[in-house]
Scaffold this active site. Structure first.
Site, mmCIF file in Angstrom:
data_model
loop_
_atom_site.group_PDB
_atom_site.id
_atom_site.type_symbol
_atom_site.label_atom_id
_atom_site.label_comp_id
_atom_site.label_asym_id
_atom_site.label_seq_id
_atom_site.Cartn_x
_atom_site.Cartn_y
_atom_site.Cartn_z
ATOM 1 C CB THR A 172 -0.284 -0.217 1.235
ATOM 2 O OG1 THR A 172 -1.316 -1.390 1.653
ATOM 3 C CG2 THR A 172 -1.842 1.139 0.821
ATOM 4 C CG HIS A 203 -6.720 -2.215 3.027
ATOM 5 N ND1 HIS A 203 -6.433 -1.084 1.860
ATOM 6 C CD2 HIS A 203 -5.939 -3.103 2.771
ATOM 7 C CE1 HIS A 203 -5.385 -0.862 2.267
ATOM 8 N NE2 HIS A 203 -4.810 -1.975 2.098
HETATM 9 N N1 CP Z 1 -2.467 -5.612 0.454
HETATM 10 C C1 CP Z 1 -1.840 -5.227 1.593
HETATM 11 O O1 CP Z 1 -2.345 -3.656 2.560
HETATM 12 O O2 CP Z 1 -0.786 -4.896 1.292
HETATM 13 P P1 CP Z 1 0.217 -4.005 2.138
HETATM 14 O O3 CP Z 1 -0.097 -4.678 4.056
HETATM 15 O O4 CP Z 1 1.911 -5.129 2.167
HETATM 16 O O5 CP Z 1 -0.028 -2.662 2.545
#
Ligand code: CP
Length: 304
Positions: A55, A133
């Protein structure tokens, strides 16, 4: 024009907003290669109170490809919030004077909404507790549309930790805008929150619940696998009781439709066998790439 200033919850977006973001993301495929200066005077602050690889780095990559600038922290321990106990409100009221947009990841549900209430500049939620998210959901929808050619009419199985996984919460609510059938595949302890299931049912979405990987993967167009979110369990004994119980193995791929795709927000631990990576169904690293163009679109629509 989109009707949002912040991007806090996927529930704040209409289908029109989502379709606009997906269309802009598609245009960004070409821009991401040739680069652009459309955000050359803009500064993005990344405030990551929790670990991240995809992210944060894809937001930074998106901003750089649009000619913008980036500042922030990737480890709360090096900020005054971690080292000196500064409040979230004071952190936001400070950073808004340094940047044009704030991208925030925080372990608490509701944190991004609180940050937006203190901020004079737009706030983008990069993951709030186990709640939401939204930018992941948008890149997931973009991936499905790109790989399957459509979203309406698909069948999708959300698999794994549906209780604590914030990506499946946002994705499930985003899918309510489309004509899809959703299968929820999780161990009994990690089933989807009842409030989200109620929203699905009241939206008229065809939803079924199963409790094994095998039942989860059969006859669907998209298998969306997720990690069991160890860090969200209030009691480690609860985690130990489900650890390793919900795994997608190479032999499960033979149960899938030949043209099914496997997505995963990543990171993975042990729930997705790396031997699957070389199968035609494995699309999760292409999904990672979709994160850049989708976040380019979001930054462009919010900042321009
Ligand atoms: N998909 C996702 O949020 O990955 P990260 O935690 O690496 O940001």
């Amino acid at each position: 024009m989109p009707r949002f200033h912040n991007l806090i919850s996927i529930q704040d977006l209409t289908r029109e907003d989502i379709d606009l973001i997906l269309a802009r993301a598609s245009e960004m495929e070409e821009v991401s290669v040739r680069r652009s200066n459309i955000l050359k005077d803009k500064i993005m602050a990344c405030l990551f109170f929790e670990p991240s690889t995809r992210t944060r780095l894809s937001f930074e990559s998106a901003m750089f490809r649009l000619g913008g600038n980036v500042l922030g922290f990737a480890d709360v321990a090096v900020s005054s919030a971690g080292g000196k106990g500064e409040t979230l409100a004071d952190t936001i009221k400070t950073v808004e004077r340094y940047a044009d947009v704030i991208v925030i990841r925080h372990p608490l549900d509701g944190s991004a909404r609180v940050a937006s209430e203190f901020s004079a500049i737009p706030v983008i939620n990069a993951g709030s507790g186990s709640e939401e998210h939204p930018t992941q959901a948008l890149l997931d929808l973009y991936s499905i549309k790109k790989m399957k050619g459509k979203i309406d009419g698909i069948s999708i199985s959300l698999c794994g930790d549906l209780k604590y996984g914030r990506t499946v919460h946002s994705l499930a609510m985003a899918l309510l805008h489309y004509n899809v059938s959703i299968r929820l595949a999780a161990p009994p302890q990690l089933r989807m929150k009842p409030a989200i299931i109620e929203k699905m049912l009241s939206s008229g979405v065809d939803v079924t619940t199963v409790d094994s990987v095998e039942e989860g993967v059969k006859d669907v167009d998209v298998i969306y696998m997720t990690r069991i979110q160890k860090e969200r369990f209030p009691d480690v004994r609860e985690y130990d009781a489900v650890r390793g119980k919900f795994r997608l193995r190479l032999e499960d791929v033979s149960l899938m439709k030949k043209d099914a795709i496997i997505l995963h927000p990543l990171p993975r631990v042990d729930e997705l066998d790396p031997a699957i990576d070389s199968t035609p169904q494995a699309k999760y690293f292409d999904q990672v790439a979709a994160g850049v163009v989708t976040r380019m679109a979001i930054l462009d629509l919010i900042l321009n």
